[in-house]
Design a protein around this motif. Structure first.
Motif, mmCIF file in Angstrom:
data_model
loop_
_atom_site.group_PDB
_atom_site.id
_atom_site.type_symbol
_atom_site.label_atom_id
_atom_site.label_comp_id
_atom_site.label_asym_id
_atom_site.label_seq_id
_atom_site.Cartn_x
_atom_site.Cartn_y
_atom_site.Cartn_z
ATOM 1 N N GLY A 143 23.971 -16.939 120.384
ATOM 2 C CA GLY A 143 23.989 -17.430 121.754
ATOM 3 C C GLY A 143 25.288 -17.074 122.436
ATOM 4 O O GLY A 143 26.110 -16.308 121.918
ATOM 5 N N LEU A 144 25.494 -17.656 123.603
ATOM 6 C CA LEU A 144 26.669 -17.327 124.387
ATOM 7 C C LEU A 144 27.960 -17.629 123.634
ATOM 8 O O LEU A 144 28.925 -16.868 123.690
ATOM 9 C CB LEU A 144 26.633 -18.089 125.712
ATOM 10 N N GLY A 145 27.993 -18.743 122.906
ATOM 11 C CA GLY A 145 29.204 -19.107 122.179
ATOM 12 C C GLY A 145 29.570 -18.081 121.133
ATOM 13 O O GLY A 145 30.744 -17.684 121.008
ATOM 14 N N GLU A 146 28.577 -17.620 120.355
ATOM 15 C CA GLU A 146 28.860 -16.620 119.322
ATOM 16 C C GLU A 146 29.297 -15.299 119.953
ATOM 17 O O GLU A 146 30.237 -14.656 119.481
ATOM 18 C CB GLU A 146 27.646 -16.407 118.430
ATOM 19 N N PHE A 147 28.604 -14.873 121.009
ATOM 20 C CA PHE A 147 29.011 -13.657 121.709
ATOM 21 C C PHE A 147 30.465 -13.748 122.150
ATOM 22 O O PHE A 147 31.250 -12.821 121.975
ATOM 23 C CB PHE A 147 28.101 -13.410 122.923
ATOM 24 N N LEU A 148 30.847 -14.891 122.722
ATOM 25 C CA LEU A 148 32.193 -15.043 123.259
ATOM 26 C C LEU A 148 33.248 -14.957 122.156
ATOM 27 O O LEU A 148 34.291 -14.301 122.317
ATOM 28 C CB LEU A 148 32.292 -16.388 123.982
ATOM 29 N N LEU A 149 32.968 -15.585 121.022
ATOM 30 C CA LEU A 149 33.921 -15.550 119.914
ATOM 31 C C LEU A 149 34.052 -14.133 119.353
ATOM 32 O O LEU A 149 35.173 -13.666 119.089
ATOM 33 C CB LEU A 149 33.483 -16.523 118.820
ATOM 34 N N VAL A 150 32.941 -13.441 119.186
ATOM 35 C CA VAL A 150 32.989 -12.059 118.691
ATOM 36 C C VAL A 150 33.799 -11.186 119.641
ATOM 37 O O VAL A 150 34.635 -10.373 119.218
ATOM 38 C CB VAL A 150 31.562 -11.503 118.513
ATOM 39 N N ALA A 151 33.591 -11.343 120.943
ATOM 40 C CA ALA A 151 34.320 -10.547 121.927
ATOM 41 C C ALA A 151 35.815 -10.840 121.872
ATOM 42 O O ALA A 151 36.646 -9.921 121.965
ATOM 43 C CB ALA A 151 33.781 -10.832 123.326
ATOM 44 N N PHE A 205 40.520 -18.312 125.867
ATOM 45 C CA PHE A 205 39.838 -17.047 126.148
ATOM 46 C C PHE A 205 38.703 -17.354 127.119
ATOM 47 O O PHE A 205 37.842 -18.184 126.821
ATOM 48 C CB PHE A 205 39.281 -16.435 124.859
ATOM 49 N N THR A 206 38.707 -16.717 128.290
ATOM 50 C CA THR A 206 37.682 -16.954 129.306
ATOM 51 C C THR A 206 36.980 -15.649 129.636
ATOM 52 O O THR A 206 37.630 -14.635 129.927
ATOM 53 C CB THR A 206 38.303 -17.568 130.574
ATOM 54 N N ASP A 207 35.678 -15.658 129.582
ATOM 55 C CA ASP A 207 34.845 -14.477 129.754
ATOM 56 C C ASP A 207 35.304 -13.589 130.916
ATOM 57 O O ASP A 207 35.691 -12.433 130.733
ATOM 58 C CB ASP A 207 33.389 -14.936 129.962
ATOM 59 N N GLY A 208 35.258 -14.113 132.133
ATOM 60 C CA GLY A 208 35.553 -13.303 133.305
ATOM 61 C C GLY A 208 36.981 -12.814 133.398
ATOM 62 O O GLY A 208 37.252 -11.774 134.018
ATOM 63 N N ASP A 209 37.915 -13.536 132.796
ATOM 64 C CA ASP A 209 39.322 -13.124 132.829
ATOM 65 C C ASP A 209 39.613 -12.036 131.800
ATOM 66 O O ASP A 209 40.520 -11.225 131.976
ATOM 67 C CB ASP A 209 40.241 -14.320 132.542
ATOM 68 N N LEU A 300 25.750 -6.379 121.809
ATOM 69 C CA LEU A 300 25.513 -7.447 120.835
ATOM 70 C C LEU A 300 24.956 -6.902 119.518
ATOM 71 O O LEU A 300 25.321 -7.371 118.440
ATOM 72 C CB LEU A 300 24.548 -8.472 121.431
ATOM 73 N N SER A 301 24.079 -5.910 119.613
ATOM 74 C CA SER A 301 23.505 -5.320 118.400
ATOM 75 C C SER A 301 24.554 -4.574 117.591
ATOM 76 O O SER A 301 24.600 -4.684 116.357
ATOM 77 C CB SER A 301 22.360 -4.368 118.775
ATOM 78 N N GLU A 302 25.392 -3.823 118.294
ATOM 79 C CA GLU A 302 26.434 -3.054 117.613
ATOM 80 C C GLU A 302 27.376 -3.969 116.837
ATOM 81 O O GLU A 302 27.930 -3.576 115.807
ATOM 82 C CB GLU A 302 27.222 -2.236 118.633
ATOM 83 N N ARG A 303 27.542 -5.172 117.303
ATOM 84 C CA ARG A 303 28.464 -6.120 116.671
ATOM 85 C C ARG A 303 27.736 -7.133 115.791
ATOM 86 O O ARG A 303 28.330 -8.107 115.347
ATOM 87 C CB ARG A 303 29.287 -6.808 117.758
ATOM 88 N N LYS A 304 26.451 -6.905 115.598
ATOM 89 C CA LYS A 304 25.628 -7.717 114.694
ATOM 90 C C LYS A 304 25.540 -9.185 115.092
ATOM 91 O O LYS A 304 25.313 -10.054 114.250
ATOM 92 C CB LYS A 304 26.102 -7.567 113.245
ATOM 93 N N VAL A 305 25.751 -9.456 116.380
ATOM 94 C CA VAL A 305 25.419 -10.790 116.883
ATOM 95 C C VAL A 305 23.899 -10.929 116.882
ATOM 96 O O VAL A 305 23.353 -12.003 116.612
ATOM 97 C CB VAL A 305 25.995 -11.010 118.291
ATOM 98 N N LEU A 306 23.214 -9.821 117.207
ATOM 99 C CA LEU A 306 21.760 -9.756 117.114
ATOM 100 C C LEU A 306 21.375 -9.113 115.789
ATOM 101 O O LEU A 306 22.143 -8.334 115.225
ATOM 102 C CB LEU A 306 21.183 -8.940 118.276
#
Length: 319
Positions: A143-151, A205-209, A300-306
């Protein structure tokens, strides 16, 4: 709009989603009956304009919920309990599709500014992403939380295996974070501002920033069979949600007042959310939407979030 994610509308206002009464969507009297999934706080449900708009077009609304985030609404749609998902994160939507659920994207949204953040407590010793090494962070899985942490970890060159991903949905993550059972939390607007006021949480860490493009989008999905049979109903429902979103964009203080009749956030939380002034723009799925959702899914796929690769065009309907 459900006050729960991606700002007042996308983060603190995740739009509730539609759902129809399965094969009984067409009523004997010629009217349609549509079941809508919604979050704990729903401006369209509470304000009443949305429901009246659809009623005047021959569509009766039944609300189903509340749901804490997008993933369980996708399951409700897939199993026929509802026909529209929740207006929530595209990340769990992609994973639901990869898991074999027969769903179709029908609408998507962009949000500015993107406020979803990783939070840390003031006494945790965590002031930057590099400090997460050796810590555990609460996120919603795929979800969004996991994506954000990976990023965040990728941007600051922190090895993913040095951080423990603790998979919790917001209702469980909030008390775990506040009590120090987890060291940090990846979360969207609404719960984020509440944690700032209640616990003195700080955004590290903030997405848009931090990220130069949007990866995770707000989305609506329906079952494949519903998309084929109810194109006109889908267009009308999404148009009503778009009108509601436009109203929220222009009247955020009033929207928060409506939502707060349910959430009962402290005034300081409401003021923070209003000050965020997130503008959310909804559209039926179009070529731009497919392209942006595909770019996000590829990331997301490249980073195995999906769990694998997905071709968004195979799972989207342009109406």
């Amino acid at each position: 709009m459900t006050l729960s994610r991606r700002s007042l509308l996308g983060a603190a206002l995740a739009l509730p989603v539609l759902a129809a009464c399965g094969d009984n969507a067409a009523e004997a009297n010629g009217r349609k009956k549509v079941r809508l999934t919604y979050g704990a706080i729903s401006v369209p449900k509470t304000r009443g304009v949305f429901e009246t708009t659809l009623k005047d077009q021959g569509i009766d609304v039944e609300w189903v919920g509340p749901f804490p985030n997008h993933a369980p609404t996708l399951q409700a749609v897939a199993t026929g309990t509802a026909d529209f998902s929740f207006g929530g994160s595209s990340t769990p939507a992609d994973q639901a599709l990869l898991s074999g659920n027969k769903l179709k994207y029908v609408a998507w949204a962009t949000a500015k500014p993107r406020l979803s953040s990783i939070l840390a407590l003031p006494n945790s010793g965590i002031t930057k992403v590099a400090d997460l090494a050796g810590k555990n962070v609460a996120v919603n899985k795929a979800g969004l939380g996991e994506f954000l942490l990976v990023a965040a970890l990728e941007k600051y060159n922190v090895p993913r295996d040095s951080v423990t991903f603790t998979y919790l949905n917001p209702p469980d993550a909030a008390p775990a974070f506040g009590s120090g059972k987890v060291d940090a939390w990846g979360i969207w607007s609404g719960p984020m501002e509440l944690a700032e006021v209640q616990y003195g949480a700080k955004r590290i860490f903030t997405d848009g920033d931090e990220l130069d493009k949007q990866i995770d989008f707000s989305t609506y999905l329906v079952r494949e069979d519903y998309a084929k049979k109810e194109a006109d109903t889908i267009r009308k429902v999404i148009a009503a949600y778009k009108a509601e979103a436009d109203w929220v964009n222009a009247n955020q203080a009033e929207a928060q007042k409506i939502g707060n009749a349910v959430s009962k956030y402290p005034d300081a939380v409401v003021q923070k959310i209003v000050a965020g002034n997130v503008q959310t723009t909804w559209s039926l799925i179009n070529d731009d939407g497919i392209a942006q959702l595909q770019a996000g899914a590829d990331w997301l796929s490249e980073r195995k979030v999906l769990s694998g690769k997905i071709n968004i065009a195979d799972h989207a309907v342009k109406l």
